[in-house]
Design a protein around this motif. Structure first.
Motif: not given
Length: 543
Positions: A62-64, A78-85, A116-128, A134-138
């Motif tokens: 799924v591309v956004y 992009v949400a694919d099988r790996l990023s959502t896992l 803690f919330q900023l940590q989660l934001m960076g994690l989800h952003g790096a995966f998606l 933007n990978l560097f930013v996250f």
């Protein structure tokens, strides 16, 4: 684009909005902030699960496009099988660490919930994210938050380990940025799918520069993934961190592993022309060396916290080595093992503090662990008539084990089984899947990984048994520890998830096989990203 597509960006925006809200609340109101943090983290995990199920049902990424710009000019998620896992794993680890922190660690320093919330934001952003910059930013967002979380609670040991941790990650980030600049200079784009499409057409005169940029990126990712010899910073840093911070850090090395897995399978498949398989030998042999180093480190560790850190290194080495063989069946087993080892590593870091507390507890002889906020312990009762008594007139048979001590023992045993890869838990399933795939791969390196998987399990089992003896078999005169239910709940949930991976082993392995096949056939990902078009009248560049 329908409304449901916006769920792709929700795991990134939710923690960002929550962090902003808690900043507005000020440093006080910690009970309210803890409740908001828990609700947001649980909602983020639910969103990740929904995304995972949705992508699996669609059998396509799924591309956004947040800015509604055409590819490759706009930011793409992009949400694919790996990023959502990986997002589900990050949410699970985050929720468990936060539940544990609400017992007392949230009061140990300033801005814990915001970080803690900023940590989660960076994690989800790096995966998606689907864009290198933007990978560097996250990456920087999650690393900046991890600096604060590592130092949370203060103390000379945390400051010393934190300085080393910050120095190595800043160096890796510099290499990351240089590598991104080099790749942009060669390909003219930072969209990962666009880079993958253009790589075969890079002229021979620029091929060396392309490989140099890719190598710089690889060094940055492998340092974050704790590849030997770039992992000297991890054991002291993770051992010094507070229990919830260390538990959350169990997923941080997997961000580097994810980046390697994503970019290597996307940019250097067999169809990449002269660059096909670039760096495969480094991944394989570097992963083998890391697995060996982590296993020996576990065996040599005298402190449980350092042993847990070396177990993270060993798991990273296992997955990185498996990636380098470019075999979908082997990658499927490695992904199953990655999920299992991450859950067990998080649980083990939470157990470290409880086990150390159990060794240091100094309660009076008549006190029992039956507080309102603790697991109740069994109080001593009069022995029944005719019972066999020891020299102190205590019953030899039928003596109750305090519930808190029983919980620690069972939880530690389950963690040990998963980390060592012993049956019947999920670590064994992942290792068995990899061992089966390695027999089909063949070759010196494959048999080397085969042997190391077995030897590493043996060394891990011996190390964990030694720790178990020290903590449980020499405690006859030690009173039962005092454990809060909120401290034991996340450990139980993590281990329950590891058990569910075994109960639903066929479905879990089928999911990781589908994920691995999609990774090793990147045309689906590339086509979905490059085929995304701006929508609506506000489409920029679409007129």
């Amino acid at each position: 684009m329908n409304l449901s597509n916006h769920i792709v960006v929700a795991p990134v925006l939710l923690p960002l909005a929550t962090a902003a809200l808690m900043l507005l609340l000020g440093e006080g109101r910690r009970s309210l902030k803890a409740a908001v943090n828990l609700a947001s983290t649980a909602a983020g995990l639910a969103l990740a699960v929904v995304l995972w199920i949705w992508v699996d049902a669609r059998d396509a990424p799924v591309v956004y496009s947040p800015g509604n710009w055409p590819v490759p000019f706009g930011i793409m998620l992009v949400a694919d099988r790996l990023s959502t896992l990986m997002a589900v794993l990050a949410g699970s680890v985050g929720l468990a660490a936060l539940l544990y922190a609400t017992a007392r660690w949230q009061h140990a320093g300033a801005y814990f919930h915001v970080l803690f919330q900023l940590q989660l934001m960076g994690l989800h952003g790096a995966f998606l994210t689907a864009d290198l910059f933007n990978l560097f930013v996250f990456f920087e967002v999650l690393l900046a938050a991890s600096y604060g979380l590592l130092l949370h609670g203060g103390g000379a040991e945390r400051v010393r380990a934190g300085l080393h941790y910050i120095a190595i990650n800043l160096t890796a980030s510099l290499l990351f940025l240089i590598g991104v600049a080099v790749l942009y200079g060669v390909t003219g784009t930072l969209n990962m799918a666009d880079i993958a499409q253009k790589l075969p057409d890079v002229p021979a005169s620029d091929r060396g520069l392309l490989h140099a940029g890719a190598a710089l990126l690889a060094i940055a990712f492998l340092a974050k993934a704790a590849l030997w010899p770039l992992n000297f910073w991890l054991p002291p840093a993770y051992a010094a961190a507070s229990a919830p911070a260390a538990a959350l850090f169990a997923i941080l090395t997997k961000v580097g592993v994810y980046a390697i897995l994503r970019l290597w399978t996307l940019c250097f498949p067999s169809s990449a022309g002269a660059s096909a398989g670039f760096g495969a030998d480094v991944l394989v042999w570097g992963g083998l060396a890391t697995l060996a180093f982590g296993s020996l480190g576990m065996f040599a560790s005298q402190r449980l916290a350092r042993l847990a850190g070396y177990s993270i290194i060993a798991s990273s080495g296992t997955v990185i080595a498996a990636i380098g063989f470019d075999a979908p069946a082997l990658s499927a087993g490695a992904l199953f093992y990655l999920a299992s080892s991450t859950l067990a590593g998080c649980a083990l870091f939470l157990l470290v503090e409880l086990l150390e507390r159990a060794r240091q507890v100094e309660l009076g002889p008549q006190q029992v662990d039956d507080g309102a906020d603790a697991l109740p312990a069994f109080a001593d009762a009069e022995p029944p008539p005719g019972a066999n008594l020891d020299d102190y007139e205590v019953a030899l048979i039928g003596r109750a084990i305090p519930a808190a001590l029983a919980f620690l023992g069972v939880a530690f045993a389950l963690c040990a089984l998963v980390i060592a890869g012993l049956p019947p838990l999920s670590g064994f399933v992942g290792k068995l899947a990899m061992l089966t795939a390695l027999t089909d791969v063949g070759g010196t390196a494959a048999w080397g990984l085969f042997a190391l998987l077995i030897v590493s399990g043996l060394l891990a089992a011996l190390a964990l048994v030694r720790v178990g003896i020290r903590h449980f078999w020499t405690t006859q005169d030690r009173p039962a520890p005092h454990l809060r239910v909120i401290e034991t709940l996340p450990i139980g949930l993590l281990l329950a998830a590891a058990i569910l991976l075994v109960v639903n082993g066929d479905r879990a392995l089928a999911a990781t096989r589908a994920t691995a096949e999609a990774l090793h056939q990147p045309s689906g990902y590339i086509g979905a990203v490059l085929g995304a078009q701006p929508v609506g009248r506000g489409a920029k560049g679409g007129r």
